[in-house]
Write an enzyme that holds these catalytic residues in place. Structure first.
Site, PDB file in Angstrom:
ATOM      1  N   ASP A 122       0.813  -1.140   0.136  1.00 36.44           N
ATOM      2  CA  ASP A 122      -0.039  -0.202  -0.145  1.00 36.44           C
ATOM      3  C   ASP A 122       0.888   1.341   0.054  1.00 36.44           C
ATOM      4  O   ASP A 122       2.116   1.218   0.244  1.00 36.44           O
ATOM      5  CB  ASP A 122      -1.002  -0.110   1.221  1.00 36.44           C
ATOM      6  CG  ASP A 122      -0.119  -0.469   2.331  1.00 36.44           C
ATOM      7  OD1 ASP A 122       1.021  -0.353   2.523  1.00 36.44           O
ATOM      8  OD2 ASP A 122      -0.966  -1.018   3.301  1.00 36.44           O
ATOM      9  N   ASN A 136      -7.266  -2.953  14.604  1.00 34.94           N
ATOM     10  CA  ASN A 136      -8.748  -3.262  14.001  1.00 34.94           C
ATOM     11  C   ASN A 136      -8.793  -4.353  13.311  1.00 34.94           C
ATOM     12  O   ASN A 136      -9.776  -4.752  12.761  1.00 34.94           O
ATOM     13  CB  ASN A 136      -9.260  -2.001  13.438  1.00 34.94           C
ATOM     14  CG  ASN A 136      -8.669  -1.460  12.140  1.00 34.94           C
ATOM     15  OD1 ASN A 136      -7.494  -2.211  11.780  1.00 34.94           O
ATOM     16  ND2 ASN A 136      -9.143  -0.564  11.385  1.00 34.94           N
ATOM     17  N   HIS A 173      -7.086  -4.961  10.328  1.00 29.10           N
ATOM     18  CA  HIS A 173      -6.873  -4.681   8.842  1.00 29.10           C
ATOM     19  C   HIS A 173      -5.528  -5.304   8.200  1.00 29.10           C
ATOM     20  O   HIS A 173      -4.751  -5.720   9.141  1.00 29.10           O
ATOM     21  CB  HIS A 173      -6.856  -3.193   8.681  1.00 29.10           C
ATOM     22  CG  HIS A 173      -5.446  -2.523   8.919  1.00 29.10           C
ATOM     23  ND1 HIS A 173      -5.652  -0.951   9.200  1.00 29.10           N
ATOM     24  CD2 HIS A 173      -4.375  -2.778   9.095  1.00 29.10           C
ATOM     25  CE1 HIS A 173      -4.455  -0.738   9.379  1.00 29.10           C
ATOM     26  NE2 HIS A 173      -3.491  -1.599   9.439  1.00 29.10           N
ATOM     27  N   GLU A 206      -9.676  -2.114   5.577  1.00 29.04           N
ATOM     28  CA  GLU A 206     -10.168  -1.809   6.781  1.00 29.04           C
ATOM     29  C   GLU A 206     -11.603  -2.527   6.951  1.00 29.04           C
ATOM     30  O   GLU A 206     -11.929  -3.052   5.979  1.00 29.04           O
ATOM     31  CB  GLU A 206     -10.495  -0.402   6.788  1.00 29.04           C
ATOM     32  CG  GLU A 206      -9.377   0.710   6.675  1.00 29.04           C
ATOM     33  CD  GLU A 206      -8.312   0.860   7.919  1.00 29.04           C
ATOM     34  OE1 GLU A 206      -8.481  -0.240   8.632  1.00 29.04           O
ATOM     35  OE2 GLU A 206      -7.730   1.748   7.993  1.00 29.04           O
TER      36      GLU A 206
HETATM   37  C1  F6R Z   1       1.561  -1.692   6.276  1.00 27.84           C
HETATM   38  C2  F6R Z   1       0.216  -2.288   6.298  1.00 27.84           C
HETATM   39  C3  F6R Z   1      -0.617  -2.374   7.491  1.00 27.84           C
HETATM   40  C4  F6R Z   1       0.494  -2.570   8.706  1.00 27.84           C
HETATM   41  C5  F6R Z   1      -0.501  -2.605   9.932  1.00 27.84           C
HETATM   42  C6  F6R Z   1       0.461  -2.844  11.324  1.00 27.84           C
HETATM   43  O1  F6R Z   1       2.224  -1.661   4.674  1.00 27.84           O
HETATM   44  O2  F6R Z   1      -0.338  -2.536   5.302  1.00 27.84           O
HETATM   45  O3  F6R Z   1      -1.613  -3.068   7.303  1.00 27.84           O
HETATM   46  O4  F6R Z   1       0.919  -3.726   8.726  1.00 27.84           O
HETATM   47  O5  F6R Z   1      -0.935  -1.291  10.065  1.00 27.84           O
HETATM   48  O6  F6R Z   1       1.239  -1.747  11.485  1.00 27.84           O
HETATM   49  P1  F6R Z   1       2.456  -1.867  12.582  1.00 27.84           P
HETATM   50  O7  F6R Z   1       3.230  -3.046  12.113  1.00 27.84           O
HETATM   51  O8  F6R Z   1       3.076  -0.439  12.598  1.00 27.84           O
HETATM   52  O9  F6R Z   1       1.726  -2.236  14.010  1.00 27.84           O
END
Ligand code: F6R
Length: 245
Positions: free
Chosen positions: A67, A139, A141, A146
Site C-alpha cells: 500500500d 482493528n 486490517h 479496513e
Molecule cells: C503496512 C500495512 C499495515 C500494517 C499494520 C500494522 O504496509 O499494510 O497493514 O501492517 O497497520 O502496522 P504496525 O506494524 O506499525 O503495527
C-alpha cells in the site's frame, strides 16, 4: 492456517527472515510481497545483515508493497516508498526498477484507478507473489483493507478508519498533512499470493490476533480472510498470542 508462537519479537523477525531467504533460494525469479509499519522493521534489519554477510542476494528478486498513502510524493518523508528505500531497498542489491510500491501521489480518482489496475497487471506479469509479508492493524486490517472490506477486493482506493489514522499519527509532525486515503492491494489480491506470512508482536495486537485466528470469517476482521488461504502462516510473539485459547 499455521500458527507459530515464539518467545520474542526478535524470534519472530528471525523466523520471517528465514522464510524470505527460503523463497529467494528456491525460486529462480522470486517475487516478494512486502509491508511497512513498525512490525517488519526487525525483519528488514535481519535481511540487511544477511545480505551484508553475503548469505543472500536480492539481485533476481522482484517486490510489491501492499500500500501507499494517497496525495503525498514518493520522496515525502512519510511515504511508504521512502520507508522501503530507507529500511531495505537502499541497503541491499535489489534492482530499483524491480521494486514496486503503488503510485498514489495523484489526487485524481481516474489516475488512481488506472494506477491500481496497472499494479494488479504488474503483479500478474511478474508471475504472482510467492510470499506476501503482512502485519495486522489493531482493528484487524491487512494492507489498508479496513473493516467491511470485501474478501474479493482488488487494488483500489480505501479510506483509512479513524483508528488507523490515530495509530499512524505518531509518524507525522504536529500540524503536518496526514493522508486519510490509501491505495492498497485488496484482500483478493493478498489471497492470490502463493504463501502468506503475517507477523504480529506486542500486547496491542492480541485482540486482533484472536479475532483473526479464533473468530468467525468476517469482513469486520479483514485478517480473518487468511483462514481461507491454504498456505497462511501466522507468526506471533507471546504477547500477541496472549489472548488465544
Ligand atoms: C503496512 C500495512 C499495515 C500494517 C499494520 C500494522 O504496509 O499494510 O497493514 O501492517 O497497520 O502496522 P504496525 O506494524 O506499525 O503495527
Amino acid at each position: 492456517m499455521q500458527v507459530i508462537i515464539l518467545p520474542s519479537a526478535h524470534d519472530v523477525a528471525l523466523y520471517a527472515a528465514a522464510r524470505v531467504i527460503d523463497v529467494i533460494n528456491t525460486e529462480t525469479n522470486p517475487v516478494l510481497g512486502l509491508a511497512t509499519g513498525s512490525t517488519p522493521i526487525a525483519l528488514y534489519k535481519e535481511l540487511v545483515v544477511l545480505y551484508q554477510s553475503k548469505q543472500v542476494s536480492f539481485r533476481h528478486t522482484t517486490s510489491f508493497n501492499l500500500d501507499e498513502y494517497i496525495g503525498i510524493a514518493d520522496s515525502h518523508e512519510q511515504s511508504y516508498r521512502t520507508f522501503m528505500n530507507r529500511h531495505l531497498f537502499d541497503a541491499i542489491d535489489i534492482i530499483a526498477t524491480n521494486t514496486h510500491v503503488p503510485l498514489a501521489e495523484s489526487q485524481d480518482a481516474g489516475t488512481l484507478k488506472n494506477s491500481a489496475q496497472d499494479y494488479e497487471a504488474s503483479i500478474q506479469q511478474a508471475g504472482g507473489i510467492d510470499l506476501q509479508i503482512l502485519g495486522i492493524g489493531v482493528n484487524g486490517h491487512i494492507g489498508f483493507n479496513e473493516p467491511t472490506s470485501s474478501f474479493a477486493s482488488r487494488t483500489r482506493i480505501k479510506t483509512l478508519s479513524e483508528s488507523t489514522v490515530v495509530a499512524n499519527k505518531r509518524f507525522f509532525k504536529d500540524g503536518e498533512f496526514q493522508p486519510h486515503l490509501a491505495l492498497t492491494m485488496g484482500i483478493g489480491t493478498i489471497l492470490d499470493s502463493r504463501a502468506v506470512l503475517l507477523m504480529a508482536t506486542g500486547k496491542a495486537k492480541a485482540e486482533a490476533v484472536k479475532a483473526m485466528i479464533e473468530g468467525s470469517l468476517s469482513a469486520m476482521c479483514p485478517a480473518s480472510a487468511l483462514q481461507l488461504h491454504e498456505a497462511a502462516t501466522i507468526v506471533l510473539d507471546e504477547e500477541a498470542a496472549s489472548l488465544l485459547a
